[in-house]
Design a protein around this motif. Structure first.
Motif, PDB file in Angstrom:
ATOM      1  N   TYR A  19       0.847  -1.184   0.000  1.00  0.00           N
ATOM      2  CA  TYR A  19       0.000   0.000   0.000  1.00  0.00           C
ATOM      3  C   TYR A  19       0.886   1.239   0.000  1.00  0.00           C
ATOM      4  O   TYR A  19       1.897   1.299   0.708  1.00  0.00           O
ATOM      5  CB  TYR A  19      -0.888   0.048   1.249  1.00  0.00           C
ATOM      6  N   PHE A  20       0.484   2.232  -0.784  1.00  0.00           N
ATOM      7  CA  PHE A  20       1.230   3.484  -0.846  1.00  0.00           C
ATOM      8  C   PHE A  20       0.260   4.641  -0.665  1.00  0.00           C
ATOM      9  O   PHE A  20      -0.871   4.594  -1.144  1.00  0.00           O
ATOM     10  CB  PHE A  20       1.948   3.639  -2.192  1.00  0.00           C
ATOM     11  N   ALA A  21       0.720   5.634   0.011  1.00  0.00           N
ATOM     12  CA  ALA A  21      -0.068   6.860   0.176  1.00  0.00           C
ATOM     13  C   ALA A  21       0.644   7.975  -0.576  1.00  0.00           C
ATOM     14  O   ALA A  21       1.854   8.159  -0.464  1.00  0.00           O
ATOM     15  CB  ALA A  21      -0.191   7.225   1.645  1.00  0.00           C
ATOM     16  N   ILE A  22      -0.117   8.701  -1.335  1.00  0.00           N
ATOM     17  CA  ILE A  22       0.435   9.821  -2.090  1.00  0.00           C
ATOM     18  C   ILE A  22      -0.188  11.084  -1.529  1.00  0.00           C
ATOM     19  O   ILE A  22      -1.408  11.212  -1.444  1.00  0.00           O
ATOM     20  CB  ILE A  22       0.125   9.674  -3.592  1.00  0.00           C
ATOM     21  N   SER A  23       0.655  12.001  -1.130  1.00  0.00           N
ATOM     22  CA  SER A  23       0.151  13.242  -0.544  1.00  0.00           C
ATOM     23  C   SER A  23       0.983  14.421  -1.050  1.00  0.00           C
ATOM     24  O   SER A  23       2.048  14.244  -1.636  1.00  0.00           O
ATOM     25  CB  SER A  23       0.207  13.176   0.983  1.00  0.00           C
ATOM     26  N   TYR A  24       0.482  15.605  -0.782  1.00  0.00           N
ATOM     27  CA  TYR A  24       1.205  16.819  -1.142  1.00  0.00           C
ATOM     28  C   TYR A  24       0.770  17.930  -0.201  1.00  0.00           C
ATOM     29  O   TYR A  24      -0.252  17.836   0.463  1.00  0.00           O
ATOM     30  CB  TYR A  24       0.958  17.206  -2.602  1.00  0.00           C
ATOM     31  N   GLU A  25       1.568  18.969  -0.131  1.00  0.00           N
ATOM     32  CA  GLU A  25       1.262  20.119   0.702  1.00  0.00           C
ATOM     33  C   GLU A  25       0.945  21.314  -0.183  1.00  0.00           C
ATOM     34  O   GLU A  25       1.656  21.589  -1.140  1.00  0.00           O
ATOM     35  CB  GLU A  25       2.445  20.471   1.596  1.00  0.00           C
ATOM     36  N   VAL A  26      -0.122  21.994   0.157  1.00  0.00           N
ATOM     37  CA  VAL A  26      -0.489  23.216  -0.555  1.00  0.00           C
ATOM     38  C   VAL A  26      -0.010  24.391   0.293  1.00  0.00           C
ATOM     39  O   VAL A  26      -0.402  24.505   1.457  1.00  0.00           O
ATOM     40  CB  VAL A  26      -2.015  23.300  -0.766  1.00  0.00           C
ATOM     41  N   PRO A  27       0.851  25.241  -0.242  1.00  0.00           N
ATOM     42  CA  PRO A  27       1.321  26.382   0.559  1.00  0.00           C
ATOM     43  C   PRO A  27       0.175  27.354   0.830  1.00  0.00           C
ATOM     44  O   PRO A  27      -0.685  27.568  -0.027  1.00  0.00           O
ATOM     45  CB  PRO A  27       2.399  27.023  -0.304  1.00  0.00           C
ATOM     46  N   GLU A  28       0.169  27.890   2.053  1.00  0.00           N
ATOM     47  CA  GLU A  28      -0.868  28.852   2.413  1.00  0.00           C
ATOM     48  C   GLU A  28      -0.595  30.172   1.700  1.00  0.00           C
ATOM     49  O   GLU A  28       0.548  30.632   1.658  1.00  0.00           O
ATOM     50  CB  GLU A  28      -0.888  29.081   3.920  1.00  0.00           C
ATOM     51  N   PRO A  29      -1.622  30.781   1.142  1.00  0.00           N
ATOM     52  CA  PRO A  29      -1.413  32.064   0.457  1.00  0.00           C
ATOM     53  C   PRO A  29      -1.063  33.151   1.469  1.00  0.00           C
ATOM     54  O   PRO A  29      -1.521  33.140   2.612  1.00  0.00           O
ATOM     55  CB  PRO A  29      -2.752  32.340  -0.216  1.00  0.00           C
ATOM     56  N   MET A  30      -0.243  34.077   1.043  1.00  0.00           N
ATOM     57  CA  MET A  30       0.124  35.201   1.894  1.00  0.00           C
ATOM     58  C   MET A  30      -1.079  36.128   2.022  1.00  0.00           C
ATOM     59  O   MET A  30      -1.717  36.453   1.020  1.00  0.00           O
ATOM     60  CB  MET A  30       1.302  35.973   1.289  1.00  0.00           C
ATOM     61  N   PRO A  31      -1.400  36.545   3.257  1.00  0.00           N
ATOM     62  CA  PRO A  31      -2.540  37.454   3.415  1.00  0.00           C
ATOM     63  C   PRO A  31      -2.231  38.815   2.802  1.00  0.00           C
ATOM     64  O   PRO A  31      -1.118  39.322   2.920  1.00  0.00           O
ATOM     65  CB  PRO A  31      -2.712  37.565   4.928  1.00  0.00           C
ATOM     66  N   GLU A  32      -3.218  39.343   2.115  1.00  0.00           N
ATOM     67  CA  GLU A  32      -3.040  40.654   1.501  1.00  0.00           C
ATOM     68  C   GLU A  32      -3.336  41.740   2.517  1.00  0.00           C
ATOM     69  O   GLU A  32      -4.221  41.603   3.345  1.00  0.00           O
ATOM     70  CB  GLU A  32      -3.973  40.801   0.295  1.00  0.00           C
ATOM     71  N   GLU A  33      -2.567  42.811   2.442  1.00  0.00           N
ATOM     72  CA  GLU A  33      -2.796  43.938   3.329  1.00  0.00           C
ATOM     73  C   GLU A  33      -4.039  44.670   2.862  1.00  0.00           C
ATOM     74  O   GLU A  33      -4.203  44.919   1.671  1.00  0.00           O
ATOM     75  CB  GLU A  33      -1.589  44.889   3.273  1.00  0.00           C
TER      76      GLU A  33
END
Length: 66
Positions: A19-33
């Motif tokens: 069994y294999f798990a495939i995952s990834y991370e989504v970077p959080e967007p920078m908050p706009e001023e």
């Protein structure tokens, strides 16, 4: 393990069945001023504070000379 992500698919080769798990991370967007927000208020407060300190120092120097 070598793998390739292409056209929405992940491809890799193994030498055994498991069994294999495939995952990834989504970077959080920078908050706009928010529009119109700046440090101008902080600068104004700092200038007023500096002017008060200078005025108080001048007052005490003049008072001491009398």
């Amino acid at each position: 393990m070598n793998c390739v992500y292409k056209d929405g698919n992940v491809s890799f080769e193994t030498s055994h069945l498991s069994y294999f798990a495939i995952s990834y991370e989504v970077p959080e967007p920078m908050p706009e001023e928010p529009a119109g927000s700046s440090n101008a208020v902080y600068y104004a407060i700092a200038v007023v504070a500096i002017l008060i300190v200078i005025a108080a120092a001048a007052y005490f120097i003049v008072k001491r000379k009398q």
